[in-house]
Design an enzyme around this catalytic site. Sequence first.
Site, PDB file in Angstrom:
ATOM      1  N   ARG A 121     -73.907   0.383 -23.419  1.00  0.00           N
ATOM      2  CA  ARG A 121     -73.273   1.641 -23.826  1.00  0.00           C
ATOM      3  C   ARG A 121     -73.535   1.868 -25.314  1.00  0.00           C
ATOM      4  NH1 ARG A 121     -68.607   0.944 -24.375  1.00  0.00           N
ATOM      5  NH2 ARG A 121     -68.160  -1.061 -23.469  1.00  0.00           N
ATOM      6  N   TYR A 164     -78.947   3.740 -18.683  1.00  0.00           N
ATOM      7  CA  TYR A 164     -78.092   2.561 -18.515  1.00  0.00           C
ATOM      8  C   TYR A 164     -76.715   2.931 -17.964  1.00  0.00           C
ATOM      9  CZ  TYR A 164     -74.705  -0.963 -19.470  1.00  0.00           C
ATOM     10  OH  TYR A 164     -73.669  -1.836 -19.318  1.00  0.00           O
ATOM     11  N   LYS A 209     -67.338   5.467 -16.730  1.00  0.00           N
ATOM     12  CA  LYS A 209     -66.591   5.566 -17.993  1.00  0.00           C
ATOM     13  C   LYS A 209     -66.366   7.023 -18.393  1.00  0.00           C
ATOM     14  CE  LYS A 209     -66.818   1.106 -18.438  1.00  0.00           C
ATOM     15  NZ  LYS A 209     -65.634   0.280 -18.190  1.00  0.00           N
ATOM     16  N   SER A 213     -64.408  -4.791 -22.450  1.00  0.00           N
ATOM     17  CA  SER A 213     -65.611  -5.037 -21.650  1.00  0.00           C
ATOM     18  C   SER A 213     -66.102  -6.477 -21.826  1.00  0.00           C
ATOM     19  CB  SER A 213     -66.723  -4.096 -22.115  1.00  0.00           C
ATOM     20  OG  SER A 213     -66.259  -2.777 -22.120  1.00  0.00           O
ATOM     21  N   CYS A 260     -64.891  -9.303 -20.850  1.00  0.00           N
ATOM     22  CA  CYS A 260     -63.880 -10.314 -21.175  1.00  0.00           C
ATOM     23  C   CYS A 260     -63.266 -10.899 -19.902  1.00  0.00           C
ATOM     24  CB  CYS A 260     -62.777  -9.718 -22.047  1.00  0.00           C
ATOM     25  SG  CYS A 260     -63.299  -9.417 -23.731  1.00  0.00           S
ATOM     26  N   ASP A 278     -62.276  -2.799 -12.783  1.00  0.00           N
ATOM     27  CA  ASP A 278     -62.594  -2.176 -14.074  1.00  0.00           C
ATOM     28  C   ASP A 278     -61.690  -0.998 -14.448  1.00  0.00           C
ATOM     29  OD1 ASP A 278     -64.312  -2.143 -16.383  1.00  0.00           O
ATOM     30  OD2 ASP A 278     -65.277  -0.354 -15.592  1.00  0.00           O
TER      31      ASP A 278
HETATM   32  C1  OXD Z   1     -67.953  -1.828 -19.566  1.00  0.00           C
HETATM   33  C2  OXD Z   1     -68.289  -1.779 -18.128  1.00  0.00           C
HETATM   34  O1  OXD Z   1     -68.876  -1.794 -20.405  1.00  0.00           O
HETATM   35  O2  OXD Z   1     -67.372  -1.895 -17.315  1.00  0.00           O
HETATM   36  O3  OXD Z   1     -66.762  -1.913 -19.871  1.00  0.00           O
HETATM   37  O4  OXD Z   1     -69.463  -1.575 -17.784  1.00  0.00           O
HETATM   38 MN    MN Z   2     -65.410  -1.823 -18.244  1.00  0.00          MN
END
Ligand code: OXD
Ligand code: MN
Length: 612
Positions: A100, A228, A237, A279, A281, A306
């Site tokens: 990202r 990506y 997102k 992200s 983690c 997520d």
């Molecule tokens: C992030 C994902 O980057 O879930 O948080 O892809």
């Molecule tokens: Mn994420």
Amino acid sequence: MRTIDSADITTAPKRWSIIAAPSNDRETMPQHSRLQDLNSWVDAVAARTQPDRIVWCDGSDAEYHRLVAQMTDDGTLLPLNQDRYPGCYLHRSDPDDVARVEHLTFVCTSDEEDAGPNNNWMAPDAAHAKIDALFNGAMRGRTMYVVPYCMGPIDSPYARCGVEITDSPYVVVNMKLMTRMGDAALARIERDGDYVKGLHSTGTLDPDQRFIMHFPESLEIKSYGSGYGGNALLGKKCHALRIASWQARKEGWLAEHMLIVGVQSPAGDTHYLACAFPSACGKTNLAMLIPPASQPGWKIWTLGDDIAWLHLDDAGQLRAINPEAGYFGVVPGTNEKTNKNAFDTIRSDTIFTNVALTEDNCPWWEDKGEGTPATDWRGNPYSGDGPAAHPNARFTVRATANPVYSELAEAPDGVPISAIVFGGRRKQLAPLVFEAKDWHHGVMVAAGVASETTAAATGAVGVVRRDPMAMKPFCGYNFADYWAHWLSFAERSDTLPRVFHVNWFRQDSDGRFLWPGFGENLRVLRWIIGRCDGQLEARDTAIGHLPHEADIDAHDLDMAPGALETLLDVDMAGWDAEIAAVGEYLDAFGARVPDRLRETQLKVRDALKAVS
Ligand code: OXD
Ligand code: MN
């Protein structure tokens, strides 16, 4: 080379124009105008981007397989060893397009203050002009795919739809795995009338001509120049967090960067937890945790890994749905020990992005625990220097393939949440677990979350930064207003979930992890559930309620002597500085910061002063 059947190639008005309803018919007229609106938008995008052809995606398996075959023929996807990884493919992204891009992501509101200091901002007119210029003629020689999708179970009152127009077949097949995509979503759009409009082109992949723009006031997303995941799969997102968080504030719900997990006790009761971590983690690992043998009878069910959309029901119970239908997980580090469920899930029907390859064409990544890399993620012979897979290499796979996928993940009303858990990646200071004293305190703890940056976004890795509610890159509006929105839930319910903070990543002075993590994290979840059930007492400290050492079952863990004590210790001087730093962070948001949040921060500061 295989191409898409001509039967699948249609122009928007041809396939979707419907017979005009009588103008006095109030039931049917809006439906007609809804699809007309979609048709007109598709026409306008086609006029600007000038694709060679337009394909309306129906979301069928046949369509998925056709696109996969087309991409295997043109080299966009490489088939992996089909005996060992049936239905699995590798995609190599452009080496400059691997994560990202937070610095190129904008929230474009009429008033800059509404986007807040937490977002890059551009005025909507200027932003449209800038990005539309890039879209001019961008799809010449390409196919434009129209992808209707639904975020959330298709019959859920909480689900929301969108349409992504993209020139990337890789995006289409990922959207098929990650969302409820195609005809069912289109039917819902026809019924609901509103949907998020997302326009995406991979463009030239020039990092200097890359923008991810959000227009929450008009429910639009425009993304140019990246293929990506988070930049290009607009349902994730861009829609389910940035746009949805804006809608959620207006409508009284929450769109959060949270996994949802069911923890079933040996007695058969299940508590549902919503857990927010930045992200990379460990959200996917926690969501799919396998209880260790020493914790018999416990079971974990995954609802999401997520994103969670949280609504209060009529009884004041917070309920969660997962708007996604698949996982876009970080591959490196996934192995039999860390996440056997994911490891098994990605053995078939998975799209890998930017992993390495073994000699016999199997995917390989760091800490896989088997095989050796022959080719790195760029496609070069692996030299032994640096990682073979990209640290942000990903798998995309549908959620239903997960052996512990919860049936209730498809429940239209979602699941009742007992606890909300926040956390970050902190080498020092943050204890293994503590509980906030009440909802307001929990909001303050969450607003102060800090974590080390990871490879999920471009930029330096390992730098500690504030990441409130793990939403720093994803909140579609001013954090000060967001915190006020969180606080307002206390006025609407007196049965809100308890709020906790955890840290799996504490290290000793030699850089060794103090806590084993992964499956052993169940021991901490048990403490959290014990608190929710009112079965466990806690130590009251200035920063919150901490476990008594005896209440974390660590009897059989191979931990350094004194490690648990350290993990449950509160370094008062360190916290004094931390809470002062949280105060400074809040100050940066100025007068919009809610008084109640400030007062809570000052109360904790005073309590720390009194004991240190
Ligand atoms: C992030 C994902 O980057 O879930 O948080 O892809
Ligand atoms: Mn994420």
